[in-house]
Design an enzyme around this catalytic site. Sequence first.
Site, mmCIF file in Angstrom:
data_model
loop_
_atom_site.group_PDB
_atom_site.id
_atom_site.type_symbol
_atom_site.label_atom_id
_atom_site.label_comp_id
_atom_site.label_asym_id
_atom_site.label_seq_id
_atom_site.Cartn_x
_atom_site.Cartn_y
_atom_site.Cartn_z
ATOM 1 N N ARG A 151 19.021 -4.690 -2.613
ATOM 2 C CA ARG A 151 18.163 -5.796 -3.037
ATOM 3 C C ARG A 151 16.838 -5.308 -3.604
ATOM 4 N NH1 ARG A 151 20.151 -7.582 2.018
ATOM 5 N NH2 ARG A 151 21.513 -9.407 1.908
ATOM 6 N N VAL A 152 16.127 -4.449 -2.849
ATOM 7 C CA VAL A 152 14.818 -3.987 -3.301
ATOM 8 C C VAL A 152 14.976 -3.064 -4.503
ATOM 9 C CG1 VAL A 152 12.719 -2.743 -2.670
ATOM 10 C CG2 VAL A 152 13.816 -4.246 -0.997
ATOM 11 N N ASP A 198 24.060 5.215 -6.347
ATOM 12 C CA ASP A 198 24.505 4.306 -5.294
ATOM 13 C C ASP A 198 26.024 4.240 -5.367
ATOM 14 O OD1 ASP A 198 25.239 2.150 -3.657
ATOM 15 O OD2 ASP A 198 23.271 1.223 -3.891
ATOM 16 N N ARG A 203 12.425 3.444 3.754
ATOM 17 C CA ARG A 203 12.499 3.825 5.152
ATOM 18 C C ARG A 203 11.989 5.245 5.304
ATOM 19 N NH1 ARG A 203 13.151 -0.477 8.188
ATOM 20 N NH2 ARG A 203 14.374 0.571 9.786
ATOM 21 N N ASP A 212 4.851 4.991 1.618
ATOM 22 C CA ASP A 212 4.408 3.883 2.463
ATOM 23 C C ASP A 212 5.068 3.932 3.836
ATOM 24 O OD1 ASP A 212 3.012 1.308 2.856
ATOM 25 O OD2 ASP A 212 5.021 0.435 2.834
ATOM 26 N N GLU A 254 5.724 6.788 12.894
ATOM 27 C CA GLU A 254 4.593 5.925 12.581
ATOM 28 C C GLU A 254 3.905 5.470 13.869
ATOM 29 O OE1 GLU A 254 5.950 2.759 10.058
ATOM 30 O OE2 GLU A 254 6.595 4.103 8.464
ATOM 31 N N HIS A 259 2.433 1.588 5.763
ATOM 32 C CA HIS A 259 3.586 0.681 5.844
ATOM 33 C C HIS A 259 3.189 -0.746 5.448
ATOM 34 C CE1 HIS A 259 7.754 0.371 7.896
ATOM 35 N NE2 HIS A 259 7.661 -0.509 6.922
ATOM 36 N N ALA A 305 5.713 -4.857 3.153
ATOM 37 C CA ALA A 305 5.983 -6.283 3.390
ATOM 38 C C ALA A 305 4.719 -7.069 3.707
ATOM 39 C CB ALA A 305 6.984 -6.429 4.541
#
Length: 528
Positions: free
Chosen positions: A149-150, A169, A229, A253, A258, A277, A280
């Site tokens: 999706r992203v 992919d 990720r 990011d 983390e 991060h 979102a």
Amino acid sequence: MKVLVTDPIADAGLDVLRDAGHEVETGYELEGEALLEAVSDAHGLIVRSGTEVTDEVLAAADELVIVGRAGIGVDNIDIDAATDEGVIVANAPEGNVRAAAEHTVAMTFAAARSIPQAHIRLKNGEWAKSDYLGTELNGKTLGVVGLGRVGQEVAKKLDSLGMDIVAFDPYISEERADRLGAELVDFEPCLERADFLTIHTPLTPETEGMIGADELDLLEGDYIVNVGRGGIIQEDALAAKVEDGTVAGAALDVFAEEPLSADSPLLEHDDIIVTPHLGASTEAAQENVATSTAEQINAAIAGEPVANALNAPSIDESAFPRVEPYISLAETAGKVAAQLLEGRIEDVEVVYEGEIADEDVEFVTASALKGVFEPLEWQVNAVNAPQIAEDRGVDVTESKTRQAEDFQSLISVTVSNDDDEVSVDGTLFAGDDPRIVRIDGYRVDAIPHGRMVITRNTDEPGVIGLIGSVMGDHDVNIAGMFNARETIGGEALTVYNVDSEVPADAKAELEDDERVIGVSDITLNGQN
């Protein structure tokens, strides 16, 4: 009903819950015994990444119906334990797609034009205009690793800015990639051709650390961006390659651990841009994931279907006992077929023969798709597998026939692309004993469990002995063997059940023998 919210979400989500008549309790600092006590009478639980939903937490929640993750990642939720406890796990995969894509584009521009570095120096009183010669994106090549999706959203946005798109992919069709303006290529060519590389693959055992020193060498003079990720890129290797100038720059990011440690080598280089991060972190994204999660909580408590459930079956209760034994069989057949096919998967066909053809098999087909996609999709299950197929442009067909040659019921899963196809057939002996009975037309009687090695070789004396000897030399114990052949002296196929992974050296030694056509190491039942 009580809904416990243990990580902050947007007020809009809390309002959706309250409007449905639920008692909403927030506890953003809960942990240990306090968390166990608070969840003990909750019917719904909403978390983000801060709360660990362990088997202990789930066992303490006698009334719990659903755990809602206000976001995509469910690494912090023990899904297997939730399934054992009969608790639905659902996430909100769509709410922050646009935000993550936009942050990826922003980080790409920031790396190309050294925006943060120039900003800091100007704030410190330096007019360093001559120190920064930027790179234009127009006419450059974007490499996308993971066209989900992203990744698709990023490809569309940067394609419109004049970039050429190549993508790696193995689980998306050529047709779908073409519609996105992307050329599908293998992993190494994707890195070699990219001027800018963006990462959007999930973190799985297969993708963890997949970009290390050797892969970064293929990005000589180029940039890498990761808003997906942490853990995909080997961070020490990246820092070293930026330091020696192999990689022109990076923008990250997400990180393996983390918060990012203050002594991380990533912080030592001006040409590595880091953000905490934030992918979102937009007002719209936070409101979207909050309301989406709240709506799924409401649906689950009301006994209605949950749109983004990750572990909840969807089948008529009365039919489930008849279909249940075929669910894992179909998943296994799909998993074996997918691991045998070379190249990306473009089509999946599931065929039902015999008595099983009389049943509602929608959930069984979804389970076959789960097996097909599981090597890539870290959160795939029978609920979301059909959507994954649609998102990736994989054509799925299902057919039934009441006639079954040799078997009471038979399930066949075929995966294919333009160049190749693999079929795996399975049945149940004595009603609940699964067997793989055909692979590409070769009749076998294989027990689908643990690890399997499937070899193709010429049918001549000494080949099976060679295979056994090589495995023995490499301390691989053979637990079972099932052999089939086309004709005497033709091509043969053998399935071995083994107790441990076959080392790469052993596979290479076998494949060096001209009588051995191919060796495939198949992993089942969650073994690593």
